[in-house]
Design a protein around this motif. Structure first.
Motif, PDB file in Angstrom:
ATOM      1  N   ALA A   1       0.815  -1.384  -0.122  1.00 38.83           N
ATOM      2  CA  ALA A   1      -0.031  -0.043   0.046  1.00 38.83           C
ATOM      3  C   ALA A   1       0.870   1.148   0.155  1.00 38.83           C
TER       4      ALA A   1
ATOM      5  N   TRP B   1       2.444   1.695  -3.571  1.00 39.07           N
ATOM      6  CA  TRP B   1       1.201   2.151  -4.110  1.00 39.07           C
ATOM      7  C   TRP B   1       1.088   3.625  -4.168  1.00 39.07           C
ATOM      8  N   GLY B   2       0.926   3.974  -2.967  1.00 36.43           N
ATOM      9  CA  GLY B   2       0.501   5.648  -2.531  1.00 36.43           C
ATOM     10  C   GLY B   2       1.881   6.340  -3.219  1.00 36.43           C
TER      11      GLY B   2
ATOM     12  N   SER C   1      -1.803  -0.031 -10.794  1.00 32.86           N
ATOM     13  CA  SER C   1      -2.752  -0.045  -9.972  1.00 32.86           C
ATOM     14  C   SER C   1      -4.037  -1.209  -9.881  1.00 32.86           C
TER      15      SER C   1
ATOM     16  N   GLY D   1      -3.994  -3.196  -6.641  1.00 33.38           N
ATOM     17  CA  GLY D   1      -5.600  -3.273  -5.934  1.00 33.38           C
ATOM     18  C   GLY D   1      -6.095  -4.506  -5.557  1.00 33.38           C
TER      19      GLY D   1
ATOM     20  N   PRO E   1      -9.293  -0.490  -1.023  1.00 33.50           N
ATOM     21  CA  PRO E   1      -8.743  -0.988  -2.329  1.00 33.50           C
ATOM     22  C   PRO E   1      -9.695  -0.998  -3.298  1.00 33.50           C
TER      23      PRO E   1
ATOM     24  N   ALA F   1     -10.227   2.380  -4.712  1.00 33.64           N
ATOM     25  CA  ALA F   1      -9.261   2.665  -5.465  1.00 33.64           C
ATOM     26  C   ALA F   1      -9.102   2.117  -7.002  1.00 33.64           C
TER      27      ALA F   1
ATOM     28  N   VAL G   1      -5.602   5.195  -1.246  1.00 34.38           N
ATOM     29  CA  VAL G   1      -4.530   4.270  -1.202  1.00 34.38           C
ATOM     30  C   VAL G   1      -3.512   4.990   0.047  1.00 34.38           C
TER      31      VAL G   1
END
Length: 146
Positions: free
Chosen positions: A10, A13-14, A52, A56, A82, A85, A130
């Motif tokens: 996470a 991804w962020g 993504s 996700g 998620p 997102a 996220v």
């Protein structure tokens, strides 16, 4: 181990979302001519959309496993983050990108700027979801270690 992996994924991804929004896209428009910068940023957003989707789905599978192992509900807030997102990715990139291409060619009912603003909103919402997910996951990862 799964708690820590979820928190790391996470956070990565962020970080990717923030890096594209605040470093890569503005830098491309600062040093390249507008059309070339648009091509580069378009490619970055295409790569980000597929990353993504993968991140996700992995995070949703992790949440499902943690919920099942912990005896908790299958659909919790941790699962909705998620999922939200992913919705923003599908709607913001895969849904709006063909419309934006048509608007650029002078077709369609909406202007390019309107579609760009909608895409920007979906990207911003995805980034917030996220980041909240990363924050919650890191908090839970720290608690599971104690």
């Amino acid at each position: 181990m799964l708690y820590r992996s979820r928190a790391v994924l996470a956070a990565l991804w962020g970080g990717l979302l923030l890096c594209i929004a605040f470093v890569a896209a503005p830098s491309a428009f600062a040093v390249l001519e507008r059309s070339q910068a648009g091509l580069l940023v378009g490619r970055l957003f295409a790569l980000e959309a597929y990353i993504s989707l993968a991140a996700g789905l992995l995070l949703m599978m992790m949440e499902r496993r943690l919920g099942r192992d912990g005896g908790g509900p299958v659909f919790s807030v941790a699962m909705l983050l998620p999922a939200g997102a992913l919705f923003c990715t599908v709607a913001g990139y895969f849904g709006l990108q063909p419309l934006m291409a048509a608007a650029r060619a002078g077709q369609g009912g909406w202007s390019f700027m309107t579609l760009h603003a909608l895409s920007f909103g979906f990207y911003g919402a995805k980034t917030l979801l996220v980041l909240v997910l990363a924050w919650r996951a890191s908090k839970e990862s720290g608690q599971s270690q104690s």
